[in-house]
Scaffold this motif. Structure first.
Motif, PDB file in Angstrom:
ATOM      1  N   ALA A  77     -20.030   4.625 -14.470  1.00  0.00           N
ATOM      2  CA  ALA A  77     -18.954   5.429 -13.905  1.00  0.00           C
ATOM      3  C   ALA A  77     -19.242   5.768 -12.445  1.00  0.00           C
ATOM      4  CB  ALA A  77     -18.776   6.709 -14.717  1.00  0.00           C
ATOM      5  N   GLY A  78     -20.493   6.051 -12.122  1.00  0.00           N
ATOM      6  CA  GLY A  78     -20.847   6.357 -10.735  1.00  0.00           C
ATOM      7  C   GLY A  78     -20.660   5.169  -9.815  1.00  0.00           C
ATOM      8  N   VAL A  79     -21.111   4.004 -10.262  1.00  0.00           N
ATOM      9  CA  VAL A  79     -20.953   2.801  -9.445  1.00  0.00           C
ATOM     10  C   VAL A  79     -19.479   2.435  -9.308  1.00  0.00           C
ATOM     11  CG1 VAL A  79     -21.434   0.315  -9.390  1.00  0.00           C
ATOM     12  CG2 VAL A  79     -23.240   1.924  -9.958  1.00  0.00           C
ATOM     13  N   GLY A  80     -18.745   2.531 -10.409  1.00  0.00           N
ATOM     14  CA  GLY A  80     -17.310   2.245 -10.350  1.00  0.00           C
ATOM     15  C   GLY A  80     -16.565   3.222  -9.457  1.00  0.00           C
ATOM     16  N   ALA A  92     -17.843   4.881  -6.876  1.00  0.00           N
ATOM     17  CA  ALA A  92     -18.194   4.616  -5.475  1.00  0.00           C
ATOM     18  C   ALA A  92     -17.454   3.390  -4.944  1.00  0.00           C
ATOM     19  CB  ALA A  92     -19.702   4.428  -5.348  1.00  0.00           C
ATOM     20  N   LEU A  93     -17.413   2.327  -5.738  1.00  0.00           N
ATOM     21  CA  LEU A  93     -16.701   1.133  -5.309  1.00  0.00           C
ATOM     22  C   LEU A  93     -15.194   1.383  -5.215  1.00  0.00           C
ATOM     23  CD1 LEU A  93     -18.594  -1.625  -7.324  1.00  0.00           C
ATOM     24  CD2 LEU A  93     -18.731  -1.141  -4.881  1.00  0.00           C
ATOM     25  N   GLY A  94     -14.668   2.141  -6.176  1.00  0.00           N
ATOM     26  CA  GLY A  94     -13.240   2.456  -6.150  1.00  0.00           C
ATOM     27  C   GLY A  94     -12.866   3.339  -4.967  1.00  0.00           C
ATOM     28  N   ALA A  95     -13.738   4.283  -4.627  1.00  0.00           N
ATOM     29  CA  ALA A  95     -13.452   5.145  -3.476  1.00  0.00           C
ATOM     30  C   ALA A  95     -13.475   4.339  -2.181  1.00  0.00           C
ATOM     31  CB  ALA A  95     -14.479   6.274  -3.409  1.00  0.00           C
ATOM     32  N   GLY A  96     -14.425   3.451  -2.068  1.00  0.00           N
ATOM     33  CA  GLY A  96     -14.469   2.603  -0.875  1.00  0.00           C
ATOM     34  C   GLY A  96     -13.259   1.700  -0.765  1.00  0.00           C
ATOM     35  N   ALA A  97     -12.885   1.089  -1.868  1.00  0.00           N
ATOM     36  CA  ALA A  97     -11.717   0.211  -1.856  1.00  0.00           C
ATOM     37  C   ALA A  97     -10.432   0.996  -1.613  1.00  0.00           C
ATOM     38  CB  ALA A  97     -11.629  -0.548  -3.178  1.00  0.00           C
ATOM     39  N   TRP A 140      -8.169   9.655   2.766  1.00  0.00           N
ATOM     40  CA  TRP A 140      -8.750  10.579   1.775  1.00  0.00           C
ATOM     41  C   TRP A 140      -8.052  10.432   0.430  1.00  0.00           C
ATOM     42  CZ3 TRP A 140     -13.209  12.789   2.281  1.00  0.00           C
ATOM     43  CH2 TRP A 140     -13.724  13.028   3.555  1.00  0.00           C
ATOM     44  N   ARG A 141      -6.731  10.318   0.463  1.00  0.00           N
ATOM     45  CA  ARG A 141      -5.986  10.149  -0.786  1.00  0.00           C
ATOM     46  C   ARG A 141      -6.391   8.842  -1.460  1.00  0.00           C
ATOM     47  NH1 ARG A 141       0.133   9.499   0.076  1.00  0.00           N
ATOM     48  NH2 ARG A 141      -0.651   7.545   0.924  1.00  0.00           N
ATOM     49  N   GLY A 142      -6.507   7.770  -0.689  1.00  0.00           N
ATOM     50  CA  GLY A 142      -6.918   6.483  -1.246  1.00  0.00           C
ATOM     51  C   GLY A 142      -8.307   6.541  -1.846  1.00  0.00           C
ATOM     52  N   ALA A 143      -9.210   7.261  -1.167  1.00  0.00           N
ATOM     53  CA  ALA A 143     -10.572   7.381  -1.690  1.00  0.00           C
ATOM     54  C   ALA A 143     -10.591   8.183  -2.984  1.00  0.00           C
ATOM     55  CB  ALA A 143     -11.471   8.029  -0.648  1.00  0.00           C
ATOM     56  N   MET A 144      -9.803   9.233  -3.059  1.00  0.00           N
ATOM     57  CA  MET A 144      -9.770  10.045  -4.279  1.00  0.00           C
ATOM     58  C   MET A 144      -9.178   9.272  -5.456  1.00  0.00           C
ATOM     59  SD  MET A 144     -11.220  12.880  -3.762  1.00  0.00           S
ATOM     60  CE  MET A 144     -10.692  13.787  -5.172  1.00  0.00           C
ATOM     61  N   VAL A 145      -8.056   8.633  -5.227  1.00  0.00           N
ATOM     62  CA  VAL A 145      -7.413   7.892  -6.315  1.00  0.00           C
ATOM     63  C   VAL A 145      -8.289   6.711  -6.740  1.00  0.00           C
ATOM     64  CG1 VAL A 145      -5.414   6.467  -6.905  1.00  0.00           C
ATOM     65  CG2 VAL A 145      -5.090   8.612  -5.688  1.00  0.00           C
ATOM     66  N   GLY A 146      -8.809   5.979  -5.766  1.00  0.00           N
ATOM     67  CA  GLY A 146      -9.674   4.846  -6.091  1.00  0.00           C
ATOM     68  C   GLY A 146     -10.952   5.272  -6.780  1.00  0.00           C
ATOM     69  N   GLY A 147     -11.522   6.408  -6.347  1.00  0.00           N
ATOM     70  CA  GLY A 147     -12.736   6.902  -6.979  1.00  0.00           C
ATOM     71  C   GLY A 147     -12.516   7.317  -8.417  1.00  0.00           C
ATOM     72  N   LEU A 148     -11.400   7.992  -8.673  1.00  0.00           N
ATOM     73  CA  LEU A 148     -11.096   8.405 -10.053  1.00  0.00           C
ATOM     74  C   LEU A 148     -10.843   7.203 -10.950  1.00  0.00           C
ATOM     75  CD1 LEU A 148      -8.842  11.516  -9.407  1.00  0.00           C
ATOM     76  CD2 LEU A 148     -11.133  11.482 -10.360  1.00  0.00           C
ATOM     77  N   MET A 149     -10.053   6.274 -10.453  1.00  0.00           N
ATOM     78  CA  MET A 149      -9.754   5.099 -11.268  1.00  0.00           C
ATOM     79  C   MET A 149     -10.997   4.225 -11.460  1.00  0.00           C
ATOM     80  SD  MET A 149      -5.998   4.079  -9.854  1.00  0.00           S
ATOM     81  CE  MET A 149      -5.940   2.610 -10.827  1.00  0.00           C
ATOM     82  N   GLY A 151     -14.138   5.197 -11.371  1.00  0.00           N
ATOM     83  CA  GLY A 151     -15.069   5.888 -12.252  1.00  0.00           C
ATOM     84  C   GLY A 151     -14.675   5.770 -13.707  1.00  0.00           C
ATOM     85  N   ALA A 152     -13.394   5.932 -13.970  1.00  0.00           N
ATOM     86  CA  ALA A 152     -12.918   5.825 -15.350  1.00  0.00           C
ATOM     87  C   ALA A 152     -13.095   4.398 -15.881  1.00  0.00           C
ATOM     88  CB  ALA A 152     -11.458   6.251 -15.443  1.00  0.00           C
ATOM     89  N   LEU A 153     -12.710   3.425 -15.072  1.00  0.00           N
ATOM     90  CA  LEU A 153     -12.827   2.040 -15.523  1.00  0.00           C
ATOM     91  C   LEU A 153     -14.284   1.584 -15.619  1.00  0.00           C
ATOM     92  CD1 LEU A 153      -9.887   0.391 -13.559  1.00  0.00           C
ATOM     93  CD2 LEU A 153     -10.017   0.893 -15.999  1.00  0.00           C
ATOM     94  N   GLY A 154     -15.127   2.000 -14.679  1.00  0.00           N
ATOM     95  CA  GLY A 154     -16.532   1.628 -14.728  1.00  0.00           C
ATOM     96  C   GLY A 154     -17.244   2.232 -15.923  1.00  0.00           C
ATOM     97  N   GLY A 155     -16.966   3.499 -16.206  1.00  0.00           N
ATOM     98  CA  GLY A 155     -17.568   4.144 -17.368  1.00  0.00           C
ATOM     99  C   GLY A 155     -17.093   3.541 -18.671  1.00  0.00           C
ATOM    100  N   ALA A 156     -15.792   3.255 -18.748  1.00  0.00           N
ATOM    101  CA  ALA A 156     -15.247   2.677 -19.975  1.00  0.00           C
ATOM    102  C   ALA A 156     -15.796   1.272 -20.209  1.00  0.00           C
ATOM    103  CB  ALA A 156     -13.726   2.643 -19.907  1.00  0.00           C
TER     104      ALA A 156
END
Length: 104
Positions: free
Chosen positions: A31-34, A36-41, A51-60, A62-67
Motif C-alpha cells: 500500500a505504501g509503494v502503491g 507513493a507511485l500513485g501520488a507521483g503519477a 496537489w489534488r492529483g497527488a491526493m487522488v493518485g495516492g489514495l487510489m 495505496g488502495a490498489l497496491g495494498g489489495a
C-alpha cells in the motif's frame, strides 16, 4: 449539519481501518509503494491542480497496491497449502522397495 458530516466521515474512516487488523506487513508495504507511485503519477497527470492529483493518485494507488499485495499473499498461501508432495513420479528410474532392492 457540518458536524454530522464530519462525524460520519470519521466514523467511516475508523470502520474501514478496523478491517485492516489481520493484514500482513507486506500488505502495508504494498500500500505504501502503491500510494507513493500513485501520488507521483497523479501529480504529473493533473496539470491544473498538482496537489489534488497527488491526493487522488495516492489514495487510489495505496488502495490498489495494498489489495494486490494481499490478494497475491493469500493466493500464494492457498497454493502452498494445497500442494501435494510426492504426487509426481521421481526423475530417478531406480526406486527403492521395502526390502532394500531396486527395480526399474
Amino acid at each position: 449539519m457540518s458536524y454530522v458530516k464530519n462525524y460520519s466521515i470519521v466514523f467511516l474512516l475508523v470502520i474501514s481501518l478496523a478491517g485492516c487488523t489481520s493484514l500482513s506487513p507486506y500488505t502495508y508495504t504494498g500500500a505504501g509503494v502503491g500510494g507513493a507511485l500513485g501520488a507521483g503519477a497523479g501529480a504529473l497527470l493533473d496539470h491544473n491542480n498538482r496537489w489534488r492529483g497527488a491526493m487522488v493518485g495516492g489514495l487510489m494507488g495505496g488502495a490498489l497496491g495494498g489489495a494486490a499485495t494481499e490478494l497475491g499473499r493469500r493466493a500464494a498461501q492457498d497454493s502452498n497449502q494445497q500442494r501435494v508432495y510426492g504426487a509426481y513420479p521421481s526423475a530417478d528410474p531406480y526406486q527403492s522397495t521395502d526390502n532394500g532392492g531396486y527395480y526399474q
